[in-house]
Design a protein around this motif. Structure first.
Motif, PDB file in Angstrom:
ATOM      1  N   THR A   1       0.861  -1.193   0.000  1.00  0.00           N
ATOM      2  CA  THR A   1       0.000   0.000   0.000  1.00  0.00           C
ATOM      3  C   THR A   1       0.896   1.241   0.000  1.00  0.00           C
ATOM      4  O   THR A   1       2.037   1.185   0.459  1.00  0.00           O
TER       5      THR A   1
ATOM      6  N   SER B   1      -4.134   0.727  -4.559  1.00  0.00           N
ATOM      7  CA  SER B   1      -4.123   2.172  -4.753  1.00  0.00           C
ATOM      8  C   SER B   1      -5.533   2.691  -5.009  1.00  0.00           C
ATOM      9  O   SER B   1      -6.368   1.975  -5.564  1.00  0.00           O
ATOM     10  N   ARG B   2      -5.762   3.938  -4.629  1.00  0.00           N
ATOM     11  CA  ARG B   2      -7.083   4.521  -4.904  1.00  0.00           C
ATOM     12  C   ARG B   2      -7.256   4.823  -6.385  1.00  0.00           C
ATOM     13  O   ARG B   2      -8.348   5.035  -6.856  1.00  0.00           O
ATOM     14  N   SER B   3      -6.116   4.895  -7.085  1.00  0.00           N
ATOM     15  CA  SER B   3      -6.203   5.246  -8.494  1.00  0.00           C
ATOM     16  C   SER B   3      -5.421   4.237  -9.332  1.00  0.00           C
ATOM     17  O   SER B   3      -4.299   3.872  -8.970  1.00  0.00           O
TER      18      SER B   3
ATOM     19  N   ARG C   1      -7.482  -1.516  -7.577  1.00  0.00           N
ATOM     20  CA  ARG C   1      -8.085  -0.332  -6.985  1.00  0.00           C
ATOM     21  C   ARG C   1      -8.627  -0.695  -5.605  1.00  0.00           C
ATOM     22  O   ARG C   1      -9.369  -1.664  -5.454  1.00  0.00           O
TER      23      ARG C   1
ATOM     24  N   ASP D   1      -9.264   1.105  -1.344  1.00  0.00           N
ATOM     25  CA  ASP D   1      -9.281   2.316  -0.524  1.00  0.00           C
ATOM     26  C   ASP D   1      -9.363   1.894   0.933  1.00  0.00           C
ATOM     27  O   ASP D   1     -10.280   1.159   1.326  1.00  0.00           O
TER      28      ASP D   1
ATOM     29  N   THR E   1     -10.279   3.400   3.397  1.00  0.00           N
ATOM     30  CA  THR E   1     -11.427   3.911   4.155  1.00  0.00           C
ATOM     31  C   THR E   1     -12.723   3.155   3.819  1.00  0.00           C
ATOM     32  O   THR E   1     -13.751   3.408   4.430  1.00  0.00           O
ATOM     33  N   GLN E   2     -12.646   2.258   2.849  1.00  0.00           N
ATOM     34  CA  GLN E   2     -13.873   1.550   2.435  1.00  0.00           C
ATOM     35  C   GLN E   2     -13.978   0.184   3.089  1.00  0.00           C
ATOM     36  O   GLN E   2     -12.969  -0.449   3.406  1.00  0.00           O
TER      37      GLN E   2
ATOM     38  N   GLY F   1     -12.578  -1.782  -0.125  1.00  0.00           N
ATOM     39  CA  GLY F   1     -13.148  -1.457  -1.437  1.00  0.00           C
ATOM     40  C   GLY F   1     -12.796  -2.478  -2.503  1.00  0.00           C
ATOM     41  O   GLY F   1     -12.899  -2.186  -3.699  1.00  0.00           O
TER      42      GLY F   1
ATOM     43  N   THR G   1      -8.504   6.719   7.685  1.00  0.00           N
ATOM     44  CA  THR G   1      -7.438   6.150   6.842  1.00  0.00           C
ATOM     45  C   THR G   1      -6.412   5.395   7.702  1.00  0.00           C
ATOM     46  O   THR G   1      -6.087   4.240   7.431  1.00  0.00           O
TER      47      THR G   1
END
Ligand SMILES: NC(=O)c1ccc[n+]([C@@H]2O[C@H](COP(=O)([O-])OP(=O)(O)OC[C@H]3O[C@@H](n4cnc5c(N)ncnc54)[C@H](OP(=O)(O)O)[C@@H]3O)[C@@H](O)[C@H]2O)c1
Length: 356
Positions: free
Chosen positions: A9, A36-38, A54, A56, A58-59, A63, A98
């Protein structure tokens, strides 16, 4: 091959981005999956052994799609957790989302991974918050307070990693402040650089500072080489490693202040005035007074710097003898800060590439 399938990460960040090429170099054939978020931006490798998913922190479930998650559970042998929100001034809930809850989610995944050999949690020596004195390479009790929400959320994240150590092979790597690389080139402009860049204008007649307290600053290339070496060759589950300069190799507050003004003033016809070093309490009184009747730029400056400046007044020393000896035995010498510091100032004068 052991530890051949890594989940990393924070690969678009300073630490993860510098570490990634070393991860690939140290084990040719090793696969690295970047969370990664992106999918598009900033991931610094076009190597076919590197893939990006992808995700996140925070998800829920990071995510990740169920299929992706299951593939990680089956294959991952090592997890390196560099991602964090390193801003100091976030509301605590946002910092926790986060840094703390994100780490919790990653630990939940790690507990399920069937082949996991190593979980490396990248942390900061500043989890010690307002603790005064020596900070040991071990789990820390909650200090009497924190300077900012970053410290607090990272401290809480560490507690979760310590709890997980009963279930997974986890270690903690605490960095001090990365100031530049060992040539003095600054890639990430942080609060310390913001402070340095204000020197020519010298808006503050005083700053809080214990003249003899050491300011622990490190170079990114050294820090990441140290992380790589410790992770690859000296990983011991349950250990805490301080990747920092330590008291003897650090400049004191007084020395940093003096050198900084000296270097800045060399290129100026009108020398900037060095602020007085005062106690934290004295500075607080000054800051409160300025908040009421100071000029707008000074008020704004004080607001921004409040989370960082008081650190200079707290004598805090990070034990690192054992870790430093390990690194030295492997041929990794700490670059001398006094040599590259003048070039850091030059980078600050040129201005930021990006700021945190
Ligand atoms: N830099 C220092 O001086 C320093 C000192 C002590 C400790 N550390 C520690 O070292 C680690 C790395 O710091 P750094 O300086 O490399 O930070 P950085 O340059 O700000 O990078 C942060 C990384 O975290 C990722 N990230 C942030 N929020 C995320 C989320 N919600 N989900 C997934 N990824 C997320 C970012 O990815 P995006 O591309 O998605 O934004 C980025 O890759 C952190 O744990 C920090 O606490 C750093």
């Amino acid at each position: 091959m052991t530890d051949s399938c890594l989940l990393l990460t924070g690969a678009s960040g300073l630490v993860g981005g510098t570490w990634l090429p070393l991860l690939l170099k140290n084990h040719p054939g090793r696969r690295v999956t970047i969370l990664s978020r992106s999918l598009e931006h900033n991931v610094p490798s076009k190597n076919s052994l590197v893939s990006t998913i992808r995700g996140d922190l925070t998800q829920r479930d990071l995510g990740l799609a169920t299929e992706t998650r299951n593939a990680l559970i089956e294959n991952v042998t090592g997890i390196i957790h560099c991602a964090a929100d390193i801003r100091f001034r976030l509301p605590i809930d946002q910092a926790r989302a986060t840094n703390t809850a994100g780490t919790k989610r990653l630990l939940t995944l790690a507990r399920k991974c069937k082949r996991l050999e190593k979980f490396a949690h990248v942390s900061t020596v500043y989890v010690a918050g307002k603790h005064r004195g020596i900070v040991r390479e071990q789990q820390l009790a909650e200090p009497s307070g924190f300077m900012n929400t970053y410290q607090q959320s990272k401290h809480e994240a560490e507690q979760l990693v310590f709890e997980a150590m009963g279930d997974i092979p986890a270690s903690i790597f605490r960095l001090s402040s990365i100031i530049s690389d060992s040539t003095g080139k600054v890639r990430q402009f942080n609060y310390f650089h913001q402070l340095l860049r204000l020197v020519p204008r010298n808006p503050l007649p005083m700053i809080p500072g214990n003249p003899g307290a050491a300011i622990d600053l490190i170079a990114s290339d050294w820090a990441v080489s140290a992380l790589a070496l410790l992770y690859e060759s000296h990983f011991v589950p349950g250990r805490v490693y301080h990747v920092c300069a330590g008291r003897e190799a650090s400049m004191t507050v007084k020395e940093i202040l003096h050198r900084t003004f000296q270097i800045f003033n060399q290129s100026r016809s009108k020398p900037a005035m060095e602020p007085r070093l005062v106690s934290f309490e004295q500075f607080e009184r000054f800051a409160k007074q300025q908040a009421r009747k100071g000029s707008a730029p000074v008020r704004e400056l004080l607001r921004v710097l409040r989370e960082f400046l008081p650190h200079l007044a707290i004598p805090q020393y990070y034990e690192n003898r054992e870790t430093l000896a390990l690194l030295r035995r492997a041929g990794l010498e700490l670059p001398p800060i006094r040599e590259y510091y003048p070039r850091v100032i030059a980078s600050c004068l040129k201005g930021p590439a990006n700021e945190t």
